[in-house]
Design an enzyme around this catalytic site. Structure first.
Site, short mmCIF file in Angstrom:
data_model
loop_
_atom_site.label_atom_id
_atom_site.label_comp_id
_atom_site.label_asym_id
_atom_site.label_seq_id
_atom_site.Cartn_x
_atom_site.Cartn_y
_atom_site.Cartn_z
N ASN A 189 -1.38 3.07 -1.94
CA ASN A 189 -0.82 4.13 -2.77
C ASN A 189 -0.21 3.53 -4.03
O ASN A 189 0.42 2.48 -4.02
CB ASN A 189 0.18 4.99 -2.00
CG ASN A 189 1.27 4.19 -1.30
OD1 ASN A 189 1.06 3.06 -0.86
ND2 ASN A 189 2.45 4.78 -1.18
N ILE A 190 -0.44 4.23 -5.14
CA ILE A 190 0.05 3.80 -6.46
C ILE A 190 0.91 4.92 -7.04
O ILE A 190 0.43 6.03 -7.24
CB ILE A 190 -1.11 3.50 -7.43
CG1 ILE A 190 -2.10 2.50 -6.83
CG2 ILE A 190 -0.56 3.02 -8.77
CD1 ILE A 190 -1.60 1.09 -6.72
N GLU A 191 2.17 4.61 -7.30
CA GLU A 191 3.07 5.57 -7.93
C GLU A 191 3.33 5.14 -9.37
O GLU A 191 3.23 3.96 -9.70
CB GLU A 191 4.40 5.64 -7.16
CG GLU A 191 4.24 6.10 -5.73
CD GLU A 191 5.51 5.95 -4.91
OE1 GLU A 191 5.49 6.29 -3.72
OE2 GLU A 191 6.53 5.49 -5.48
N CYS A 208 -2.59 8.54 -3.45
CA CYS A 208 -2.44 7.97 -2.11
C CYS A 208 -3.49 6.89 -1.88
O CYS A 208 -4.50 6.81 -2.58
CB CYS A 208 -2.57 9.05 -1.05
SG CYS A 208 -1.38 10.40 -1.21
N GLU A 227 -5.71 6.54 0.44
CA GLU A 227 -7.04 7.02 0.80
C GLU A 227 -7.86 7.39 -0.43
O GLU A 227 -9.05 7.08 -0.53
CB GLU A 227 -6.92 8.25 1.72
CG GLU A 227 -6.15 7.97 3.01
CD GLU A 227 -4.66 8.27 2.90
OE1 GLU A 227 -4.09 8.79 3.87
OE2 GLU A 227 -4.06 7.98 1.83
N CYS A 235 -5.26 14.35 0.64
CA CYS A 235 -6.20 13.31 1.06
C CYS A 235 -7.18 13.85 2.11
O CYS A 235 -8.35 13.46 2.13
CB CYS A 235 -5.45 12.11 1.61
SG CYS A 235 -4.68 11.11 0.32
#
Length: 238
Positions: free
Chosen positions: A145-147, A156, A158, A192
């Protein structure tokens, strides 16, 4: 060798038919592609620039420059400021090879690999790292996951894995493995589940939970009464 026209073939745009390609060059000098990945529920569509940037970040690299078709696209100003990247047109893309991202794993290595991948996650806001491994006939594709500073633009694990795989021209998915080290249940969120269902509607989803247990489900069971492309009054283009 990179070829923008060939990368366009990797787009998943069955609803609009509008393809888009971006390529990110990392600080280390590696190249990562990104294509547009549409979803029948249109807010879940991933654009090419975000896809390329998050593919780079998921490999624990920092983006340095991004090459796009339209340097004046509305979303590019945000990404330019977010990651301090230079924006160039496709024509200025240097000759080079795309960074290899496929993992050759044995079944016994999946759990330990998922745990290691948690360190690749970018979770400054939530401190809730999640990792995923997408099994394909060619090998495994990772995702975390990349914020970012705009909460709604994060992705997310996935979706990062699926977007990464499609950007590399991989369209056949066998199963997906998901892990988090906290929380009661390593379960994919609703968004997702919708994306997973679109690309692998009846495939296994393996969940590795924080308490050390694991469970196996099927994507169709995780999203009953799902919204499908057949619900639309237009024919999908792919």
């Amino acid at each position: 060798m990179m070829n923008i026209e060939q990368l366009k073939d990797s787009n998943y745009v069955p609803y609009s038919g509008k393809s888009s390609v971006a390529v990110v060059k990392s600080v280390a000098g590696n190249y990562y592609p990104g294509v547009r990945v549409e979803n029948v529920t249109f807010p879940l569509t991933i654009n090419a620039a975000q896809n390329a940037l998050f593919t780079c970040l998921s490999e624990k690299e920092r983006p340095k420059a991004i090459y796009v078709e339209d340097t004046k696209a509305n979303d590019l100003e945000f990404w330019r400021n977010e990651y301090n990247v230079w924006v160039y047109p496709h024509e200025e893309l240097e000759t080079g090879d795309l960074k290899e991202i496929l993992l050759d794993l044995q079944e016994s290595e999946i759990k330990s690999t998922l745990k290691k991948l948690l360190d690749h996650a970018v979770t400054e806001n939530s401190d809730f790292p999640v990792s995923a491994l997408l099994k394909t006939p060619r090998g495994y594709v990772s995702g975390v996951n990349i914020e970012c500073s705009e909460w709604s633009l994060g992705l997310c694990a996935e979706r990062v894995a699926i977007g990464k795989a499609l950007s590399y021209g991989i369209k056949d998915f066998e199963s997906i493995y998901i892990h988090t080290r906290s929380g009661e249940y390593s379960s994919p969120c609703g968004a997702c589940r919708q994306v997973i269902y679109e690309h692998m509607p009846h495939n296994p989803v393996h969940l590795f939970h924080a308490d050390g247990t694991r469970s196996k489900h099927f994507s169709s069971d995780l999203l009953p009464y799902s919204f499908r492309s057949t619900s639309l009054n237009v024919n999908a283009r792919q």
